[in-house]
Design a protein around this motif. Structure first.
Motif, PDB file in Angstrom:
ATOM      1  N   ASP A   1       0.817  -1.211   0.000  1.00  0.00           N
ATOM      2  CA  ASP A   1       0.000   0.000   0.000  1.00  0.00           C
ATOM      3  C   ASP A   1       0.855   1.268   0.000  1.00  0.00           C
ATOM      4  OD1 ASP A   1      -2.365   1.306  -0.094  1.00  0.00           O
ATOM      5  OD2 ASP A   1      -2.786   1.197   2.049  1.00  0.00           O
ATOM      6  N   PRO A   2       1.955   1.347  -0.765  1.00  0.00           N
ATOM      7  CA  PRO A   2       2.794   2.557  -0.735  1.00  0.00           C
ATOM      8  C   PRO A   2       2.162   3.727  -1.464  1.00  0.00           C
ATOM      9  CG  PRO A   2       3.617   1.024  -2.352  1.00  0.00           C
ATOM     10  CD  PRO A   2       2.496   0.317  -1.659  1.00  0.00           C
ATOM     11  N   LEU A   3       1.157   3.445  -2.300  1.00  0.00           N
ATOM     12  CA  LEU A   3       0.567   4.524  -3.098  1.00  0.00           C
ATOM     13  C   LEU A   3      -0.296   5.455  -2.252  1.00  0.00           C
ATOM     14  CD1 LEU A   3       0.142   5.685  -5.945  1.00  0.00           C
ATOM     15  CD2 LEU A   3      -1.801   4.138  -6.206  1.00  0.00           C
ATOM     16  N   TYR A   4      -0.962   4.917  -1.251  1.00  0.00           N
ATOM     17  CA  TYR A   4      -1.925   5.706  -0.487  1.00  0.00           C
ATOM     18  C   TYR A   4      -1.440   6.064   0.923  1.00  0.00           C
ATOM     19  CZ  TYR A   4      -4.951   4.069  -4.227  1.00  0.00           C
ATOM     20  OH  TYR A   4      -5.482   3.790  -5.446  1.00  0.00           O
ATOM     21  N   HIS A   5      -0.405   5.380   1.418  1.00  0.00           N
ATOM     22  CA  HIS A   5       0.076   5.646   2.768  1.00  0.00           C
ATOM     23  C   HIS A   5       1.599   5.736   2.775  1.00  0.00           C
ATOM     24  CE1 HIS A   5      -3.884   4.862   4.479  1.00  0.00           C
ATOM     25  NE2 HIS A   5      -3.944   3.776   3.730  1.00  0.00           N
ATOM     26  N   LYS A   6       2.101   6.626   3.626  1.00  0.00           N
ATOM     27  CA  LYS A   6       3.541   6.709   3.804  1.00  0.00           C
ATOM     28  C   LYS A   6       4.028   5.546   4.662  1.00  0.00           C
ATOM     29  CE  LYS A   6       3.794  11.751   3.497  1.00  0.00           C
ATOM     30  NZ  LYS A   6       4.192  13.004   4.182  1.00  0.00           N
ATOM     31  N   GLN A   7       5.270   5.160   4.443  1.00  0.00           N
ATOM     32  CA  GLN A   7       5.869   4.087   5.227  1.00  0.00           C
ATOM     33  C   GLN A   7       5.941   4.498   6.690  1.00  0.00           C
ATOM     34  OE1 GLN A   7       6.879   1.166   3.964  1.00  0.00           O
ATOM     35  NE2 GLN A   7       7.815   0.274   5.791  1.00  0.00           N
ATOM     36  N   ARG A   8       5.359   3.654   7.598  1.00  0.00           N
ATOM     37  CA  ARG A   8       5.453   3.914   9.028  1.00  0.00           C
ATOM     38  C   ARG A   8       5.460   2.587   9.751  1.00  0.00           C
ATOM     39  NH1 ARG A   8       2.542   4.143  13.597  1.00  0.00           N
ATOM     40  NH2 ARG A   8       0.485   3.851  12.645  1.00  0.00           N
ATOM     41  N   ASN A   9       6.497   2.382  10.551  1.00  0.00           N
ATOM     42  CA  ASN A   9       6.569   1.143  11.304  1.00  0.00           C
ATOM     43  C   ASN A   9       5.638   1.188  12.503  1.00  0.00           C
ATOM     44  OD1 ASN A   9       8.461  -0.048   9.620  1.00  0.00           O
ATOM     45  ND2 ASN A   9      10.197   0.814  10.747  1.00  0.00           N
ATOM     46  N   VAL A  10       5.192   0.002  12.912  1.00  0.00           N
ATOM     47  CA  VAL A  10       4.281  -0.079  14.048  1.00  0.00           C
ATOM     48  C   VAL A  10       4.978   0.429  15.309  1.00  0.00           C
ATOM     49  CG1 VAL A  10       2.996  -2.009  13.069  1.00  0.00           C
ATOM     50  CG2 VAL A  10       4.960  -2.460  14.512  1.00  0.00           C
ATOM     51  N   ASP A  11       4.169   0.910  16.263  1.00  0.00           N
ATOM     52  CA  ASP A  11       4.711   1.339  17.551  1.00  0.00           C
ATOM     53  C   ASP A  11       3.780   0.877  18.657  1.00  0.00           C
ATOM     54  OD1 ASP A  11       2.545   3.086  17.517  1.00  0.00           O
ATOM     55  OD2 ASP A  11       3.748   4.747  16.712  1.00  0.00           O
ATOM     56  N   ILE A  12       4.087   1.264  19.867  1.00  0.00           N
ATOM     57  CA  ILE A  12       3.314   0.804  21.018  1.00  0.00           C
ATOM     58  C   ILE A  12       1.882   1.308  20.979  1.00  0.00           C
ATOM     59  CG2 ILE A  12       3.995   2.733  22.519  1.00  0.00           C
ATOM     60  CD1 ILE A  12       4.072   0.703  24.833  1.00  0.00           C
ATOM     61  N   PHE A  13       1.674   2.464  20.346  1.00  0.00           N
ATOM     62  CA  PHE A  13       0.320   3.010  20.284  1.00  0.00           C
ATOM     63  C   PHE A  13      -0.574   2.188  19.347  1.00  0.00           C
ATOM     64  CE2 PHE A  13       3.106   6.619  21.357  1.00  0.00           C
ATOM     65  CZ  PHE A  13       2.579   6.914  22.603  1.00  0.00           C
ATOM     66  N   ASP A  14       0.042   1.564  18.336  1.00  0.00           N
ATOM     67  CA  ASP A  14      -0.750   0.675  17.476  1.00  0.00           C
ATOM     68  C   ASP A  14      -1.213  -0.548  18.265  1.00  0.00           C
ATOM     69  OD1 ASP A  14      -0.479   2.192  15.049  1.00  0.00           O
ATOM     70  OD2 ASP A  14       1.595   1.503  14.942  1.00  0.00           O
ATOM     71  N   ALA A  15      -0.305  -1.113  19.065  1.00  0.00           N
ATOM     72  CA  ALA A  15      -0.689  -2.257  19.897  1.00  0.00           C
ATOM     73  C   ALA A  15      -1.771  -1.859  20.894  1.00  0.00           C
ATOM     74  CB  ALA A  15       0.528  -2.811  20.615  1.00  0.00           C
ATOM     75  N   LYS A  16      -1.567  -0.685  21.527  1.00  0.00           N
ATOM     76  CA  LYS A  16      -2.570  -0.208  22.482  1.00  0.00           C
ATOM     77  C   LYS A  16      -3.904   0.073  21.786  1.00  0.00           C
ATOM     78  CE  LYS A  16      -3.244   3.478  25.915  1.00  0.00           C
ATOM     79  NZ  LYS A  16      -4.282   4.298  25.311  1.00  0.00           N
ATOM     80  N   GLY A  17      -3.847   0.637  20.586  1.00  0.00           N
ATOM     81  CA  GLY A  17      -5.081   0.937  19.854  1.00  0.00           C
ATOM     82  C   GLY A  17      -5.870  -0.319  19.507  1.00  0.00           C
ATOM     83  N   CYS A  18      -5.157  -1.412  19.195  1.00  0.00           N
ATOM     84  CA  CYS A  18      -5.855  -2.667  18.890  1.00  0.00           C
ATOM     85  C   CYS A  18      -6.625  -3.161  20.106  1.00  0.00           C
ATOM     86  CB  CYS A  18      -4.853  -3.726  18.440  1.00  0.00           C
ATOM     87  SG  CYS A  18      -4.079  -3.366  16.843  1.00  0.00           S
ATOM     88  N   ILE A  19      -5.999  -3.081  21.295  1.00  0.00           N
ATOM     89  CA  ILE A  19      -6.680  -3.542  22.504  1.00  0.00           C
ATOM     90  C   ILE A  19      -7.837  -2.607  22.855  1.00  0.00           C
ATOM     91  CG2 ILE A  19      -6.394  -4.097  24.941  1.00  0.00           C
ATOM     92  CD1 ILE A  19      -5.045  -6.002  22.947  1.00  0.00           C
ATOM     93  N   GLU A  20      -7.620  -1.304  22.665  1.00  0.00           N
ATOM     94  CA  GLU A  20      -8.703  -0.349  22.937  1.00  0.00           C
ATOM     95  C   GLU A  20      -9.905  -0.631  22.015  1.00  0.00           C
ATOM     96  OE1 GLU A  20      -6.704   3.384  22.452  1.00  0.00           O
ATOM     97  OE2 GLU A  20      -6.622   3.722  24.629  1.00  0.00           O
ATOM     98  N   TYR A  21      -9.608  -0.922  20.760  1.00  0.00           N
ATOM     99  CA  TYR A  21     -10.696  -1.220  19.815  1.00  0.00           C
ATOM    100  C   TYR A  21     -11.434  -2.483  20.244  1.00  0.00           C
ATOM    101  CZ  TYR A  21     -13.165  -2.126  15.457  1.00  0.00           C
ATOM    102  OH  TYR A  21     -14.138  -2.360  14.509  1.00  0.00           O
ATOM    103  N   LEU A  22     -10.669  -3.496  20.695  1.00  0.00           N
ATOM    104  CA  LEU A  22     -11.291  -4.728  21.164  1.00  0.00           C
ATOM    105  C   LEU A  22     -12.198  -4.451  22.355  1.00  0.00           C
ATOM    106  CD1 LEU A  22     -11.530  -7.858  21.297  1.00  0.00           C
ATOM    107  CD2 LEU A  22      -9.506  -7.813  22.771  1.00  0.00           C
TER     108      LEU A  22
END
Length: 813
Positions: free
Chosen positions: A611-632
C-alpha cells in the motif's frame, strides 16, 4: 382425468350441487381440481337452420344457392358442400358469428351472389378433424334454436389431477363413487356384476407370463358393422377431448373412461390360429409397428399380446397395425385384461409411448373389474354395431387371483394420528360410503376389507388417511405439535472467542493456530527468570521431537516463530493473533491447569507491504498495539465507565522480562493485572532470528470472558448542535496524558459527548520537567440547543476537576 357434469349425472345424483361446490369438495377429498371449463362457448352464436331450397349457383358449377330458415327469418347462403339439400337440418353461422380459430363470418358476395352466412361442417365447428360436407342434424330439432343446446353440447368439463395412488378415480364411475360418498347417495352402475360362465371354443387364451398378466379375458363378437357412432357417444368423447373414430373404437374408449378399465378390439380374422398368447417377444420379434404407424424397437422383457405366430399388440399400451379394426372388419375379439403396473410403466418409458390405457395400467387397474367393463362394452357394441355374441360366453384366464385381505383399524390410534375424535360407527359409515367393507369385532377395532378397485390400500396407515380425507382435511383442527424446540444454550466463552476473532480480522490481523507443544528453549529465549512460574512446564513422556517436548506456558514464543518464518519468506509486515490454551502443572499424575490467553504480535509497516501509493511508510509502535486492545475493549463494551468491570491501562515499574524498558503497559481490571503490551526487547527477537522491531499484547482471555459488558443499547441520532472546547494543561512529566483523559471521562458530566487528546508538547516556553497536554471536549444536549452559559458552566467544572487533581497551569488552547 377429465369428465363432464352431464356425464357424471348418469351415475350419481347431483341435484342442488353447484359446480363450484363440487370442485371444492373434490379438492378437499384429495382429488385436486386443475380446471373447470364451460364447453363450446365459442359456438354460442351458431344456430340450427333448415334448408328450404338448394339450387345451383348461377355463376359456379360446384356451388349451390341455399335458402335457409332460422326461426322466423330466412337467409340466402352460398354453400359448396355436396350434401346440401332441401329439408336438411344443419348448423348455420350467420354474419357476425366468430367460429373456432377466430374465424369471423361476414356478409359477402360469392361469384356475384350475396351470402349471409355459412352452413357449417363438424370440422369448421371444431368437433372433428375431418368432414365430407356440412353437418347433418337429427330431424327432431327445431330450426332457430341454439346449436349447442339442441345438440346437448352445453356442459361443464372438470379436470382432476390425480395422485399416482388413486387409480380408482381414473374413471367417471370412480369420481361418482367419491361424490356419492360425501352426498350420502347410492352409486348407479350401468350393469350389475357379471361373469363368463361358458368357455368359448372359437378362440383360446394362453398366458405364458402370469407374473406380468394376472388376468386376461376376451369375448368374440361376430357380424359387426363398422360405422360412425351415434351423436350421444361422439358427444361424450368430444367433451373430454377424445376424437371419435368409429363405433367399435369409440365404445372401447367410452368404457375405458367410464370404468377406468382399458379395452382393446382386435380384428379376429387377422389373428393367426384364433389364438391369444400373452408373452414376451422372441429374438426375431423385436421390431413392431404400432397403430400410430411407427416402428418400435422392443426389449425381450416387454409384455406383448400375440397370436399363434407373431405379436399383435404392446400389452396395455397400444395395438398393432396388423390387427387393427378397419372398415372391412366383421368379427372382433374384445380384450379386457389386468397387467403388471411396473411392467407397463417400464415399457411405456422405454418406448416413449404414452396412451390413455398405459396411464391407467401404470397406476393399477381393478383385477376384479375386467369382466364388468367387458360386458358393458359388449352391451354397447351389440346395440351400436350389431352382430352377435352368446351371452356369458368367452374366456377368462385368471392365474393371478389373490384372496381379499383384511386390515385391522384401531379406532383410538386412528383418532390420535388424525387429531379428531370419531366413534367406531362414524368411521365405519365413512369407509362404507365409498365401497370399503367393515366389520366390528370389538369396540376398539374395525376389520376392514379394501375393495379390489382400491389397489392403494395396503396397511392401517392408508385407512387412517382415508378417514382423514373423508372427514375433510379442512375440518381437522390445526395445532402445533408438543415438541421440545428449546435451543441448547451456547457457551458464552465460545461466542466471545468467535467475536474476538472477527474483531481482529477487521483490524487486519491473521489468526495463527500453533501446536500446544513447545520447546523448553523458548523459556530462555524469552529471558524468563529462574523463579518465573512459567518455567514450570508439563514435560511429555514421548515427544515427537525436541522442539515439541513440553506443553506451552506462553503464546508469544509460538507467534515469534511465526514472525521469523514469514520474514524468511520476505513477508516483513505482519499482524498475527492467537487465542489458545496454556498449561500449568499441578501435582504429579493430575491434569494440568488449562488457561486461555489472547496474544498478538505486530511488526513492520503498519499499512502492509502493498500500500505505498496511499500511505507513507510507518513502522508499528506501542500506540498501534494499544489501539488494537482499545478497539477490542470498545467492541466488547468493556472500556466504558458504565461497565461493571472497566479495563484500564497503567505503567508499572515491574515489567515482563522480555519487554524493553519504558515501552510497556499493563492492563488492569478491578485492580488486578490481566495482561500486558509493549515492545519486545531486541535480544529476545534476535534469539528468534528476527532483525526488526516486534510489538506484542498478551491478555488472560478467561478473565476477559468473566467481565460483565455494558448491555447493547440504541441512541437516536443527535438533532441539536454540538459545541467544542479545547483545554491545554501544563503538567509534570510523570503525569500521563491518559490520566487526564480518564479524569474527564470519569467526571460524569452529562453534557460531555466526546473527549480526546490531540497534542502533547515539550520544549519552547514549557519548563524543564513539564509538558503541555491538549484535550478537545465536545458538549451536546440531547434535549435542547446549548447556550454559552450551559457550556461555560460544564467546562468550568471540568477545568476545576483537572486543576484539583493534577495541579499545573491551565491555558486556553
Amino acid at each position: 382425468m377429465k369428465f363432464t357434469i352431464d356425464w357424471l349425472k348418469n351415475y350419481v345424483d347431483l341435484d342442488g350441487l353447484l359446480p363450484e361446490e363440487l370442485t371444492d369438495k373434490l379438492t378437499m377429498l384429495g382429488l385436486e381440481v386443475e380446471g373447470m371449463t364451460t364447453l363450446f362457448e365459442e359456438l354460442a352464436d351458431v344456430k340450427v337452420a333448415r334448408i328450404l331450397e338448394a339450387v345451383p349457383h348461377p355463376n359456379a358449377d360446384t356451388l349451390q344457392l341455399c335458402k335457409v330458415a332460422v326461426g322466423d327469418e330466412q337467409y340466402e347462403i352460398v354453400c359448396g358442400a355436396p350434401n346440401a339439400r332441401a329439408g336438411l337440418l344443419t348448423p348455420v353461422a350467420l354474419s357476425g358469428t366468430v367460429l373456432p380459430g377466430n374465424f369471423k363470418i361476414k356478409k359477402s358476395k360469392v361469384r356475384g351472389v350475396v351470402s349471409n352466412g355459412m352452413l357449417c361442417s363438424e370440422k369448421e365447428l371444431g368437433l372433428s378433424e375431418e368432414s365430407d360436407g356440412i353437418m347433418e342434424l337429427p330431424e327432431n330439432l327445431q330450426h332457430g334454436d341454439s346449436f349447442i343446446h339442441a345438440m346437448g353440447l352445453s356442459d361443464i368439463q372438470i379436470e382432476v389431477d390425480l395422485t399416482p395412488n388413486r387409480a380408482d378415480c381414473a374413471s367417471v364411475i370412480g369420481i361418482a363413487r367419491e361424490v356419492a360418498g360425501f352426498r350420502g347417495t347410492a352409486l348407479k352402475l350401468p350393469l350389475e356384476n357379471g361373469a363368463i360362465s361358458r368357455q368359448s371354443e372359437e378362440f383360446s387364451v394362453e398366458i405364458e407370463a402370469p407374473d406380468l398378466c394376472p388376468r386376461y379375458a376376451g369375448r368374440l363378437i361376430r357380424n359387426v358393422t363398422i360405422g360412425p357412432s351415434p351423436w350421444w357417444l361422439q358427444r361424450r368423447l368430444i367433451s373430454i377431448g377424445l376424437r371419435p373414430i368409429n363405433n367399435v373404437v369409440d365404445v372401447t374408449n367410452f368404457v375405458m373412461m367410464e370404468y377406468g378399465q382399458p379395452l382393446h378390439a382386435f380384428d379376429f380374422d387377422t389373428l393367426e390360429g384364433g389364438k391369444i398368447i400373452v408373452r414376451t417377444p422372441r429374438s426375431d420379434e423385436l421390431n413392431f409397428v404400432t397403430l400410430d404407424e411407427k416402428e418400435r424397437k422392443l426389449d425381450p422383457e416387454m409384455l406383448m399380446i400375440c397370436d399363434a405366430k407373431h405379436p399383435v399388440a404392446v400389452a396395455g399400451i397400444m395395438g398393432g397395425m396388423n390387427s387393427e379394426v378397419s372398415e372391412t372388419t366383421t368379427n372382433i375379439l374384445l380384450e379386457s385384461a389386468c397387467f403388471n403396473d411396473i411392467s407397463i410403466r417400464r415399457t411405456a418409458r422405454k418406448l416413449n409411448l404414452a396412451s390413455d390405457a398405459s396411464y391407467r395400467f401404470e397406476r393399477g387397474v381393478d383385477p376384479e373389474g375386467t369382466i364388468n367393463a367387458m360386458n358393458r362394452a359388449v352391451q354397447l357394441l351389440l346395440e351400436l354395431a350389431g352382430g352377435s355374441c352368446p351371452e356369458s360366453e368367452g374366456i377368462d384366464a385368471y392365474p393371478g387371483r389373490k384372496p381379499a385381505k383384511t386390515l385391522a383399524l384401531h379406532i383410538q390410534r386412528c383418532n390420535e394420528l388424525n387429531g379428531i375424535e370419531l366413534s367406531r360407527a362414524q368411521i365405519a359409515s365413512m369407509l362404507e360410503s365409498i365401497g370399503i367393507h367393515c366389520e366390528n369385532p370389538d369396540e376398539e377395532t374395525l376389520l376392514v376389507t379394501p375393495p379390489s378397485f382400491r389397489v392403494d390400500i395396503e396397511r392401517q396407515a392408508d385407512l387412517v388417511e382415508e378417514v382423514a380425507r373423508l372427514y375433510g382435511y379442512d375440518r381437522i383442527p390445526v395445532s402445533l405439535p408438543t415438541v421440545n424446540l428449546s435451543y441448547p444454550e451456547q457457551d458464552p466463552a465460545r461466542l466471545l472467542r468467535l467475536e474476538t476473532s472477527d474483531i481482529f480480522a477487521r483490524l487486519g490481523f491473521s489468526e495463527a493456530i500453533n501446536y500446544s507443544f513447545s520447546s523448553s528453549d523458548h523459556l530462555d529465549m524469552m529471558n524468563l527468570t529462574a523463579d518465573d512460574p512459567r518455567r514450570k512446564q508439563v514435560e511429555l513422556l514421548n515427544p515427537l521431537n525436541e522442539e515439541q517436548s513440553a506443553m506451552r506456558t506462553m503464546l508469544i514464543p509460538g507467534l515469534l516463530e511465526n514472525v521469523g518464518r514469514n520474514i524468511r519468506f520476505q513477508k516483513t509486515s505482519l499482524k498475527l493473533f492467537e487465542i489458545g490454551k496454556v498449561f500449568t502443572p499441578t501435582e504429579e499424575n493430575l491434569q494440568p491447569v488449562e488457561n486461555t490467553r489472547l496474544a498478538g504480535v505486530l511488526s513492520g509497516n503498519i499499512y502492509g507491504e502493498f500500500d505505498p501509493l496511499y500511505h507513507k511508510q510507518r513502522n508499528v509502535d506501542i500506540f498501534d498495539a494499544k489501539g488494537c486492545i482499545e478497539y477490542l475493549l470498545q467492541a466488547l463494551r468493556l472500556n466504558t465507565t458504565a461497565a461493571d468491570n472497566i479495563v484500564s491501562f497503567e505503567i508499572l515499574q515491574e515489567k515482563e522480562p522480555f519487554v524493553e524498558s519504558g515501552r510497556h503497559l499493563s492492563l488492569f481490571s478491578d485492580k488486578k493485572v490481566i495482561g500486558s503490551l509493549g515492545k519486545l526487547s531486541d535480544d529476545v527477537v534476535k534469539s528468534f532470528g528476527i532483525k526488526q522491531q516486534v510489538y506484542f499484547f498478551d491478555i488472560d482471555f478467561d478473565i476477559l470472558c468473566s467481565l460483565t459488558a455494558l448491555p447493547k443499547s440504541f441512541s437516536p441520532l443527535p438533532v441539536y448542535p454540538s459545541v467544542k472546547r479545547d483545554i491545554a494543561l501544563v503538567v509534570a512529566d510523570n503525569v500521563s496524558a491518559g490520566e487526564l483523559l480518564q479524569s474527564v471521562r470519569e467526571s460524569r458530566e452529562k453534557l460531555i459527548e466526546h473527549s480526546e487528546i490531540f497534542d502533547i508538547f515539550k520544549g519552547g516556553k514549557i519548563p524543564e520537567g513539564y509538558k503541555s497536554v491538549a484535550l478537545s471536549i465536545t458538549y451536546r444536549s440531547p434535549s435542547k440547543t446549548l447556550t454559552e452559559k450551559n457550556v461555560e458552566k460544564a467546562h468550568s467544572k471540568i477545568v476545576k476537576t483537572l486543576t484539583d487533581t493534577f495541579g499545573g497551569q491551565f491555558r486556553e488552547a
